[in-house]
Write a protein that holds these residues in place. Structure first.
Motif, mmCIF file in Angstrom:
data_model
loop_
_atom_site.group_PDB
_atom_site.id
_atom_site.type_symbol
_atom_site.label_atom_id
_atom_site.label_comp_id
_atom_site.label_asym_id
_atom_site.label_seq_id
_atom_site.Cartn_x
_atom_site.Cartn_y
_atom_site.Cartn_z
ATOM 1 N N ALA A 1 0.839 -1.206 0.000
ATOM 2 C CA ALA A 1 0.000 0.000 0.000
ATOM 3 C C ALA A 1 0.869 1.249 0.000
ATOM 4 O O ALA A 1 0.574 2.237 -0.680
ATOM 5 N N PHE B 1 -6.818 -1.859 -1.641
ATOM 6 C CA PHE B 1 -6.918 -1.719 -0.185
ATOM 7 C C PHE B 1 -8.158 -0.906 0.159
ATOM 8 O O PHE B 1 -8.476 0.052 -0.530
ATOM 9 N N ASP C 1 -7.612 1.827 4.964
ATOM 10 C CA ASP C 1 -6.252 1.296 5.099
ATOM 11 C C ASP C 1 -5.256 1.961 4.146
ATOM 12 O O ASP C 1 -4.084 1.579 4.106
ATOM 13 N N GLN C 2 -5.742 2.925 3.378
ATOM 14 C CA GLN C 2 -4.826 3.563 2.420
ATOM 15 C C GLN C 2 -4.058 4.698 3.090
ATOM 16 O O GLN C 2 -4.639 5.507 3.786
#
Lengths: 470, 341
Positions: free
Chosen positions: A252, A313, A317-318
């Protein structure tokens, strides 16, 4: 509550301010101590006064830098407990351990022998003094070892099991030498050396450009350059290694760094964007300038390999995209500029253009070297922001979110302390810069004999003449 | 041996080690901060240069013991570290702010033309740091009148008369230690002045210590219970007796103009107060709430860390001793940055 004015955000800003300003100093401590050690060792070996004079001159810059580094660094250790209580409580078993090791093994050693290095010239024999300088150099890097290990562990936690949300170490070595550590540590160490070589080189260039002690500084510049011809390209390679490490362990973060939103289907190859304006809302780039296949090539060394996109993602969660994306490009551009500058200057040297007659005329070259000093700091700062912001929204990647890590502190207290830290640190740095500038304006004193343990080292008539400047 | 027993023993060893590092810090940086506090007295203004020179070679190493204390607390007792520090947010901030001020004062005074400004920064920074340490200590003895780890009501929740009195005790105690150090590091007229100064400061830390000793058991039932049960009473009574004897010897050594006596006997006063504090707190880190066993990090970690730290403690002592030896002698003869050129 507003988006910025809440305890979590202000705690983050406070850490960013303290860490972001502190990180300006240790790299020069690490690299310059190594350079000073080399200069002093050369003096002990050859008795060439040139080395002793440079040792003394750079020591003044070193001490100033070290002092601000310590002063800005002590709060860092305590900020973990003060602002990040839950983080400390749950992960102290490892993070606290490493900070403890850093304090016991490295910091204390550095502080004690620094006294001898700075004040001990007339009190201990030259070899003992050199040993003190060597210990300071060693301790500075050892400090970086522990700190980078702790920081890397927060990126790629390993060697642990979780018991009631608290970590327990199951494999100590795996935790210390976590996947992110080797590349990160070497990249940081090399950054410190590179920055310091550009500081010594850039300041030498300034004197050459001014025509002051040209001979004295041209000789040092060539020493710095010799090292840089090795170091600058090596750092580009280490950066590449670090990038692949991130791709492997923190996809990520990598996707954010490259503003790469969609995973490219197999067989197509991901293009690399030179510049873009990433938009988190639309989960795409508003515009971009792209070069086909290059991202796949960079990450997997295969033009058609698949690179995971950020959309894989969940949004929560980024990491933020803008800061990692641009800081990476700034750092990379500077890295290539440095490699180019080192090679260009090396080429001029090889062609015989760096002697006393030709060198002073290379005015643009020297200006580029002077410019490289602020650029080197900007590169370090960019790298640090990329590393830390790219880890969000996690404070311990995949284990603890930043939103669960901060202490509940009255907002008022936080506003006050943040304001005071920002003000104090800025003042410190401005005044430190002013004093550094004054040391440089005064320049090295090449006429007064230097007192050491074994007596007084007078500049010889020939050398004094040679170093008078043009 | 079962695990609980082992945890208990390891926790005690860490408690003692933490105590050792704290004592090293309090004594070494204590005289350091004390010299700074004394520099603020109007009568000492002319001597600030020599006072700072007496510390030039050692202050950085002295302060680094606090970094060690922080690291040890964080590593061995993470729960205490994460609970206590937010609860003393403002004093902790003042402490760090004070350190920063006096640290740069050492650096920048060398370069500055207006030295007076940095001398003020040195004095005020030292006073702030000492005062903040007193506030934190008071908060620990009082058992935190704010709930550690919980959201706090206000900016000034830590402020009350008791913590302020403890703070005065720490400030004057450090000043006394500083005067003792300066007596060793000077001669002639300045030395005579520092004898007089030590004489004047002497009563204050004693009064505060007496007040705290009387007040604490009255307010905290756990202290009362601990001190005034029978076999304990005799053990706990030894410490104030040692302190009183050390005070007497301190007074004598000032009368007799002994060079090392004042520092040494102040040191004994510090050590006995410290031992009293540790014995009273034990086994709590936060009185009645958090015991060392509960705060201890997982066993495998603390045992490994113990092995490393125990191995390095003698080495740390040796090289610090070496550093002090290299720079022994009176402050006037010590090298300064300026001599370097």
């Amino acid at each position: 509550m507003s988006e910025i004015l809440n305890v979590e955000m202000l705690s983050r800003v406070q850490f960013a301010v303290v860490a972001g300003l502190h990180i300006l100093f240790p790299p020069l401590t690490i690299g310059l101590s190594l350079i000073i050690f080399f200069l002093e060792a050369s003096w002990v070996r050859t008795k060439d006064l040139f080395y002793l004079q440079h040792t003394k001159f750079w020591m003044r810059i070193f001490v100033l830098n070290f002092g601000i580094g310590v002063v800005s660094g002590i709060p860092m250790e305590f900020l973990f407990g003060v602002n990040w209580g839950p983080l400390s409580t749950n992960n102290g078993a490892f993070l606290g351990n490493l900070l403890g090791f850093e304090a016991v093994l490295a910091f204390m050693l550095e502080a004690a022998f620094l006294s001898i290095m700075v004040f001990g010239w007339t009190r201990v024999p030259p070899k003992a003094h050199l040993a003190a300088t060597g210990i300071v150099t060693f301790a500075a890097t050892l400090s970086a070892f522990w700190i980078m290990s702790a920081s890397s562990w927060m990126q790629t936690p390993s060697g642990i099991t979780l018991v009631n949300d608290k970590i327990v170490i199951s494999d100590y070595l795996a935790a210390i030498f976590n996947p992110s550590f080797p590349a990160s540590f070497l990249h940081m160490e090399m950054a410190s050396i590179e920055l310091s070589l550009f500081v010594t080189g850039g300041i030498s260039a300034w004197y050459i450009l001014k025509g002051r002690n040209t001979d004295f500084f041209l000789r040092l510049l060539k020493i710095s350059l010799t090292a840089l011809i090795l170091v600058a390209p090596l750092q580009v390679l280490l950066g590449d290694w670090e990038g692949q490490n991130i791709a492997h362990h923190q996809p990520a973060k990598l996707a954010a760094t490259e503003a790469h939103w969609n995973t490219n289907p197999p067989g197509t190859g991901a293009s690399w964007s030179l510049l873009a304006w990433p938009n988190r809302e639309t989960q795409s780039n508003d515009w971009s300038i792209e070069i086909p296949y290059v991202l796949s090539l960079l990450i997997h060394h295969d033009p058609k390999a698949s690179v995971i996109g950020l959309r894989e993602f969940p949004r929560e969660d980024q990491p933020p995209v803008l800061i990692p994306y641009y800081t990476f490009r700034i750092m990379m551009a500077i890295g290539f500029f440095f490699a180019g500058l080192a090679l260009w200057t090396g080429w001029l040297w090889w062609r015989g253009r760096l002697d006393m007659t030709h060198a002073p005329r290379q005015r643009w070259l020297w200006r580029a070297w002077i410019l490289s000093i602020p650029l080197a700091y900007l590169a370090v700062e960019s790298g640090w922001f990329l590393r830390e912001v790219g880890r969000q929204p996690w404070v311990i990647y995949g284990i603890m979110r930043t939103e669960h890590a901060y202490s509940q502190i009255p907002l008022q207290s936080l506003i006050w302390s943040l304001g005071s830290y920002a003000l104090l640190y800025t003042t410190l740095i401005v005044i430190g810069f002013y004093f550094a500038r004054r040391i440089l304006r005064e320049g090295p004193d090449l006429d007064t004999p230097i007192k050491t343990f074994s007596g007084s080292h007078k500049p010889s008539a020939e050398l004094a003449h040679r170093t008078q400047g043009s | 041996m079962d695990n609980t027993q082992l945890i208990g023993q390891v926790a005690v060893i860490w408690f003692l080690l933490l105590g050792f590092f704290l004592v090293a810090y309090v004594v070494l940086d204590g005289f350091d901060l004390g010299v700074g506090i004394l520099s603020l007295l109007p009568s000492e203004k002319t001597r600030v240069g020599i006072m700072m020179q007496s510390l030039g070679t050692v202050w950085d190493a002295n302060e680094s013991w606090l970094v060690v204390v922080g690291g040890i607390l964080f590593g061995a007792f993470p729960l205490a570290y994460g609970m206590m520090l937010p609860a003393v947010y403002v004093p902790a901030f003042l402490l760090l702010f004070g350190f920063a001020l006096r640290g740069v004062a050492f650096e920048y005074r060398e370069h500055a033309e207006n030295k007076r400004m940095w001398e003020w920064a040195f004095g005020i920074g030292s006073l702030l740091a000492a005062a903040a340490q007193g506030l934190i200590l008071g908060e620990i003895i009082a058992g935190f009148n704010i709930d550690p780890g919980e959201s706090q009501a206000s900016l000034l929740a830590w402020l009350d008369p008791f913590t302020l009195i403890v703070s005065v005790g720490v400030i004057t105690g450090y000043a006394l230690l500083g005067a003792g150090y300066l007596i060793m590091k000077t001669e002639g007229e300045p030395q005579a002045a520092f004898y007089r100064l030590a004489y004047k400061i002497m009563p204050y830390p004693m009064l505060v210590a007496a007040a705290v000793t009387i007040y604490t058991p009255l307010v905290h039932t756990y202290v009362m219970a601990r001190w005034f049960t029978l076999p304990n009473l005799f053990l706990y009574a030894i410490l104030p007796l040692i302190a009183i004897y050390a005070y007497y010897r301190l007074w004598r050594s000032l009368e007799q103009q002994s060079e090392t006596g004042p520092f040494f006997w102040t040191l004994i006063v510090f050590l006995s107060s410290f031992a009293g504090l540790a014995a009273t707190l034990f086994p709590y880190l936060i009185p009645t709430r958090l015991r060392i066993y509960e705060a201890l990090a997982p066993l495998n970690t603390v045992v490994l860390m113990l092995a490393v730290v125990i191995f390095f403690v003698p080495i740390m002592i040796i090289y610090n001793w070496y550093m002090y030896r290299v720079f022994r002698g009176k402050a006037e003869d010590l090298p300064a940055y300026a001599d370097d050129e």
